[in-house]
Design a protein around this motif. Sequence first.
Motif, PDB file in Angstrom:
ATOM      1  N   PHE A   1     134.246 -48.106  -9.290  1.00 27.05           N
ATOM      2  CA  PHE A   1     134.742 -47.935  -8.217  1.00 27.05           C
ATOM      3  C   PHE A   1     135.308 -46.806  -7.489  1.00 27.05           C
ATOM      4  CE2 PHE A   1     139.208 -48.118  -8.556  1.00 27.05           C
ATOM      5  CZ  PHE A   1     139.360 -49.032  -9.735  1.00 27.05           C
TER       6      PHE A   1
ATOM      7  N   ASP B   1     144.015 -62.049  -7.010  1.00 27.10           N
ATOM      8  CA  ASP B   1     144.772 -60.877  -6.415  1.00 27.10           C
ATOM      9  C   ASP B   1     145.237 -61.567  -5.347  1.00 27.10           C
ATOM     10  OD1 ASP B   1     145.705 -59.184  -5.506  1.00 27.10           O
ATOM     11  OD2 ASP B   1     145.188 -57.865  -6.835  1.00 27.10           O
TER      12      ASP B   1
ATOM     13  N   ASP C   1     149.303 -56.920 -10.262  1.00 25.07           N
ATOM     14  CA  ASP C   1     148.930 -55.779 -10.068  1.00 25.07           C
ATOM     15  C   ASP C   1     149.359 -54.807  -8.762  1.00 25.07           C
ATOM     16  OD1 ASP C   1     147.006 -53.690  -9.199  1.00 25.07           O
ATOM     17  OD2 ASP C   1     145.421 -55.182  -8.934  1.00 25.07           O
TER      18      ASP C   1
ATOM     19  N   TRP D   1     136.529 -55.670 -11.233  1.00 24.62           N
ATOM     20  CA  TRP D   1     136.131 -55.454  -9.836  1.00 24.62           C
ATOM     21  C   TRP D   1     136.153 -54.682  -9.280  1.00 24.62           C
ATOM     22  CZ3 TRP D   1     138.358 -52.330  -6.988  1.00 24.62           C
ATOM     23  CH2 TRP D   1     137.998 -52.029  -5.329  1.00 24.62           C
TER      24      TRP D   1
ATOM     25  N   ILE E   1     144.184 -44.249  -5.169  1.00 28.53           N
ATOM     26  CA  ILE E   1     145.416 -44.988  -5.678  1.00 28.53           C
ATOM     27  C   ILE E   1     146.566 -44.312  -7.190  1.00 28.53           C
ATOM     28  CG2 ILE E   1     145.017 -47.759  -4.890  1.00 28.53           C
ATOM     29  CD1 ILE E   1     142.691 -47.409  -7.305  1.00 28.53           C
TER      30      ILE E   1
ATOM     31  N   TRP F   1     140.451 -44.674 -16.754  1.00 24.50           N
ATOM     32  CA  TRP F   1     141.655 -43.827 -16.710  1.00 24.50           C
ATOM     33  C   TRP F   1     142.416 -44.051 -17.655  1.00 24.50           C
ATOM     34  CZ3 TRP F   1     143.042 -47.317 -11.287  1.00 24.50           C
ATOM     35  CH2 TRP F   1     142.154 -46.820 -10.865  1.00 24.50           C
TER      36      TRP F   1
ATOM     37  N   HIS G   1     144.743 -59.861  -1.892  1.00 20.94           N
ATOM     38  CA  HIS G   1     142.587 -59.999  -1.970  1.00 20.94           C
ATOM     39  C   HIS G   1     142.421 -61.072  -1.514  1.00 20.94           C
ATOM     40  CE1 HIS G   1     142.464 -56.702  -4.930  1.00 20.94           C
ATOM     41  NE2 HIS G   1     143.403 -56.295  -4.808  1.00 20.94           N
TER      42      HIS G   1
ATOM     43  N   LYS H   1     137.871 -60.230  -3.233  1.00 16.49           N
ATOM     44  CA  LYS H   1     138.636 -58.711  -2.262  1.00 16.49           C
ATOM     45  C   LYS H   1     137.644 -58.869  -1.414  1.00 16.49           C
ATOM     46  CE  LYS H   1     140.331 -54.278  -2.394  1.00 16.49           C
ATOM     47  NZ  LYS H   1     141.357 -53.291  -2.421  1.00 16.49           N
TER      48      LYS H   1
ATOM     49  N   HIS I   1     146.654 -61.912 -10.475  1.00 19.28           N
ATOM     50  CA  HIS I   1     146.726 -60.817 -10.055  1.00 19.28           C
ATOM     51  C   HIS I   1     148.303 -60.742  -9.175  1.00 19.28           C
ATOM     52  CE1 HIS I   1     143.758 -57.243 -11.887  1.00 19.28           C
ATOM     53  NE2 HIS I   1     144.553 -57.665 -12.688  1.00 19.28           N
TER      54      HIS I   1
ATOM     55  N   GLU J   1     137.218 -61.204 -10.475  1.00 17.88           N
ATOM     56  CA  GLU J   1     138.113 -60.639  -9.235  1.00 17.88           C
ATOM     57  C   GLU J   1     137.520 -60.030  -7.712  1.00 17.88           C
ATOM     58  OE1 GLU J   1     140.764 -57.284 -10.370  1.00 17.88           O
ATOM     59  OE2 GLU J   1     142.180 -57.338  -7.697  1.00 17.88           O
TER      60      GLU J   1
ATOM     61  N   HIS K   1     143.058 -49.576 -17.813  1.00 17.56           N
ATOM     62  CA  HIS K   1     141.776 -49.637 -17.036  1.00 17.56           C
ATOM     63  C   HIS K   1     141.768 -48.177 -17.602  1.00 17.56           C
ATOM     64  CE1 HIS K   1     140.330 -50.117 -13.261  1.00 17.56           C
ATOM     65  NE2 HIS K   1     141.541 -50.492 -12.531  1.00 17.56           N
TER      66      HIS K   1
ATOM     67  N   TRP L   1     148.377 -48.276 -14.911  1.00 18.34           N
ATOM     68  CA  TRP L   1     147.695 -48.158 -14.258  1.00 18.34           C
ATOM     69  C   TRP L   1     149.771 -47.818 -12.911  1.00 18.34           C
ATOM     70  CZ3 TRP L   1     145.173 -52.134 -14.629  1.00 18.34           C
ATOM     71  CH2 TRP L   1     145.370 -53.406 -13.554  1.00 18.34           C
TER      72      TRP L   1
ATOM     73  N   ASP M   1     145.972 -55.957   1.566  1.00 15.71           N
ATOM     74  CA  ASP M   1     145.865 -55.269   0.684  1.00 15.71           C
ATOM     75  C   ASP M   1     146.814 -54.647  -0.350  1.00 15.71           C
ATOM     76  OD1 ASP M   1     145.235 -55.395  -2.634  1.00 15.71           O
ATOM     77  OD2 ASP M   1     144.090 -54.182  -3.085  1.00 15.71           O
TER      78      ASP M   1
END
Length: 430
Positions: free
Chosen positions: A131, A254, A327, A179, A429, A103, A257, A221, A281, A219, A100, A56, A289
């Motif tokens: 998410f 990450d 990431d 995540w 994003i 996607w 995060h 955050k 990440h 992960e 990912h 991504w 972030d």
Amino acid sequence: MSVRIDPGLIAEHNDAQQAHLEQDYAALGSRLARSGIDIEALTQRACSFEVAVPSWGVGTGGTRFARFPGPGEPRDIFDKLDDCAVINDLTRCTAAVSPHFPWDAVDDFGALLEKSRALGLSWDSINSNTFQDQPGQAHSYKFGSLSHTSAATRAQAIEHNLQCIAWGRQLGSDALTVWVGDGANHPGQTHFQRAFERYLDSMRTLYAALPDGWELHIEHKMFEPAFYATVIQDWGSSLLAAMQLGERAKSLVDLGHHAPNCNIEMIVSRLIQFGKLGGFHFNDSKYGDDDLDSGSIQPYQLFLVFNELVDAEHRAQPGFGPRYLLDQSHNVTDPIESLMNSAVEVQRALVRALLVDREALDAHQQDNDALLASNTLKAAFNTDVSPILAMARLRQGGAIDPIAAYRASGYRRRVASERPAVTGSSSGIV
Ligand code: RM4
Ligand code: RM4
Ligand code: MN
Ligand code: MN
């Protein structure tokens, strides 16, 4: 049609710079030799270092306000692989791609595997996505996924993760990174303990379904998209979940995060100590972030993280072997350039950390000599290891100066003519 950068062009670019590089390398080599350090050993380490590229990350990113598309953006995972191959061909330290889903989901995973192999790329950790809602999805993730109050929504999120594992198996991956955006925007909106219990229940099903040799990475955050509380808010929640699930469940750090000013290297040390550091990440951040380029804001922090990693390796810490991934979100730069720079910055942090005189540091710690302990780290950090990194690239067929070689190749112009421009500006994003 292959859009790959011509190795002849890379060689030509290197020829023009090799003599200067050799001088700089020899000078650094003799300087390091005075401290008993063999530059060749460092170059070997730089050569074997790998950090995976996020699929991504090769598209142009944006913020919740806007996204300004760049020219020649990849249309699908096949285009993304072409871009990832450029990054690896020039830097020689990014041979794996982290996909990912959904996607990057395709009808024909065999074709995807074939293309990645043809480009010399392999597949690192799979990332699931609960998410966002996908078209036609039965249950919305607006109020959570793996921790949702509704069993049907949780089942759907579990099913998606199982599907991700199945896709990952086809690609030869061996880790799933989870995540979730689950959390709350208002005090009182969720019951902290019950939400965590529901999350753990869902994760138990995923853990039980892990294929042999796979790891499950959790992960954390602290905020976004939930702005008051998230279910896996920090490394504490992540570690507790990993401990509940079992040996193959680990925490993924990450760098963006955490709360501002958080001592991330210390978190890394704690996770290492208990065999729970799954991976990273990498990115950099100033406020939250931000997903900025690795090493662009706080290079010393990145170095201190690697200082912990090299220390663990030096002490042969059992169970140590984190995965390294980038990431990032590239909103104003060419993503290929940012990812190349970032991979090199992470590699630079490793090589600098290898320079730390660990015996001296031990002695200063033993003597409570705070100043010399700190100076020992600084001496390594302040050493310019660029000639080592460039030599590692040169020896592996990469570019002495990846950005200059990339620009000279005209790659972006070429793909822009083949990939239709994305019109309009949207937020998000991806
Ligand atoms: C910005 C800022 C502006 C508002 C936009 C939508 O953060 O607060 O005032 O117009 O958001
Ligand atoms: C999240 C998190 C995840 C990444 C998504 C796109 O903030 O960092 O790792 O998969 O963004
Ligand atoms: Mn991440
Ligand atoms: Mn993030």
